[in-house]
Design an enzyme around this catalytic site. Structure first.
Site, short mmCIF file in Angstrom:
data_model
loop_
_atom_site.label_atom_id
_atom_site.label_comp_id
_atom_site.label_asym_id
_atom_site.label_seq_id
_atom_site.Cartn_x
_atom_site.Cartn_y
_atom_site.Cartn_z
CG ASP A 235 -1.75 -0.91 1.31
OD1 ASP A 235 -2.46 -1.40 0.70
OD2 ASP A 235 -2.91 -1.38 2.64
CE LYS B 96 -6.78 -0.69 -1.82
NZ LYS B 96 -8.34 -1.55 -1.29
CG MET C 79 -9.08 6.84 5.92
SD MET C 79 -10.15 4.79 5.17
CE MET C 79 -10.57 4.19 6.20
C1 LIG Z 1 -7.52 2.60 4.08
S1 LIG Z 1 -7.27 2.84 6.96
C2 LIG Z 1 -5.77 1.45 7.05
C3 LIG Z 1 -5.82 2.24 8.58
C4 LIG Z 1 -4.95 0.62 8.44
N1 LIG Z 1 -5.21 -0.80 7.89
C5 LIG Z 1 -4.50 0.61 10.60
O1 LIG Z 1 -5.33 -0.28 11.08
O2 LIG Z 1 -4.25 1.10 10.76
C6 LIG Z 1 -5.66 4.47 6.31
C7 LIG Z 1 -6.33 5.51 8.03
O3 LIG Z 1 -5.55 5.27 9.00
C8 LIG Z 1 -4.79 6.48 9.45
N2 LIG Z 1 -3.52 5.91 9.25
C9 LIG Z 1 -2.91 4.94 8.76
N3 LIG Z 1 -0.92 5.36 9.24
C10 LIG Z 1 -1.28 6.59 10.21
C11 LIG Z 1 0.18 7.28 10.69
N4 LIG Z 1 0.43 6.71 10.76
N5 LIG Z 1 -1.05 7.63 11.80
C12 LIG Z 1 -1.49 8.06 11.72
N6 LIG Z 1 -3.00 7.87 11.14
C13 LIG Z 1 -2.64 6.91 10.08
C14 LIG Z 1 -5.70 7.37 8.35
O4 LIG Z 1 -6.98 7.49 9.99
C15 LIG Z 1 -5.77 6.71 6.93
O5 LIG Z 1 -6.71 7.49 6.62
#
Ligand SMILES: C[S@@+](CC[C@H](N)C(=O)[O-])C[C@H]1O[C@@H](n2cnc3c(N)ncnc32)[C@H](O)[C@@H]1O
Length: 265
Positions: free
Chosen positions: A41, A63, A177
């Site tokens: 990803d 994505k 998100m």
């Molecule tokens: C498609 S979701 C995936 C979440 C992922 N599977 C998880 O368990 O963290 C993507 C969202 O996760 C959050 N996110 C992912 N990585 C992040 C990070 N390093 N810091 C803050 N938010 C994060 C944000 O809200 C982002 O828009």
């Protein structure tokens, strides 16, 4: 390095964690080092990608909201094709694959083609955010419930959430998100009964050197997101547990936290 749990033709959905390679599980690292192809990803951190051995095919299927380079069906098909060709396939996903990670589609696609598939969990963004803030997401007697919710709506559709259930003053909301819908979240949660002064923390790039924290309150959430956040992934945390803020500093000793305008709760 191969292992009996990763024969040719098998797919592993692997949680890459929030970005810091040290937050990978040992199993995730072993699987990454054993793969013959890695599909990853956009949110998988560069330090994690650096663990992919030279010569291993890597395919960016990133994505990010509004910028889909490959749609989900294409990703499903690519993974299945690689496995059918005898690859050891790692599908590397940000955070934990089972949390807003579209892992069901990929599991279903593998099952439908008779491909062996398994999941390696990862540290989700909410856990990394709490760690970065030096806070707990739950708080004895104050926050007895933790809700993970996505504020991502399909293009052109309004957010369809159970606002009444979300506006629980005894819960912490971890909103994934949530940037695009921040103003709507602020309005709808207040309409459903959460006080305007409910503490909010925004954590951008959790676990990465560029991690930043912003503290605000629910009525200022929309403004705070517009004026404070950059392009990195961000988590929105809402609830009384966030009032117990501490002041973590970066490795260089700089404060990472910023109060947004009007902060007072
Ligand atoms: C498609 S979701 C995936 C979440 C992922 N599977 C998880 O368990 O963290 C993507 C969202 O996760 C959050 N996110 C992912 N990585 C992040 C990070 N390093 N810091 C803050 N938010 C994060 C944000 O809200 C982002 O828009």
């Amino acid at each position: 390095m191969t292992h009996e749990d990763f024969p040719a033709g098998k797919v592993w959905l692997v949680g890459a964690g929030p970005g810091d390679p040290e937050l990978l599980t040992r199993k995730a690292e072993r699987l990454i080092r054993s793969a013959t192809v890695v599909f990853h990803d956009a949110l998988v951190g560069p330090g994690v990608l650096a663990l992919i051995p030279p010569g291993v095919r890597r395919v960016h299927v990133g994505k990010r909201s509004g910028r889909h380079s490959k749609d989900q069906k294409t990703i499903d098909r690519l993974i299945v094709e690689a496995a059918l060709q005898g690859d050891r396939v790692v599908r590397l996903k940000g955070g934990d694959p089972s949390i807003f990670g579209r892992s069901t589609e990929e599991l279903d696609a593998c099952h439908a083609s008779g491909i062996e598939v398994a999941v390696c969990p990862g540290v989700t963004a909410a856990s990394a955010a709490a760690a970065g803030l030096g806070m707990s997401l739950t708080l004895r007697g104050t926050a007895r419930k933790l809700t993970f919710v996505t504020a991502h709506a399909r293009a052109g559709e309004a957010l369809d959430l159970d606002w009444q259930a979300l506006a629980d003053p005894e819960a912490t909301l971890a909103i994934y998100m949530g940037k695009a819908a921040a103003s709507e979240l602020s309005v709808r949660l207040r309409e459903a009964g959460l006080p305007a002064s409910t503490p909010v923390a925004l954590i951008e790039n959790a676990s990465l050197p560029s991690e930043r924290h912003f503290y605000t309150r629910l009525d200022l959430l929309g403004l705070a997101v517009k004026t404070s956040l950059g392009n990195g992934p961000a988590l929105v945390l809402v609830g009384k547990a966030l009032a117990r803020r501490t002041e973590p500093t970066s490795a260089e000793g700089h404060a990472k936290s910023v109060d947004c305008a009007g902060f007072a709760y």
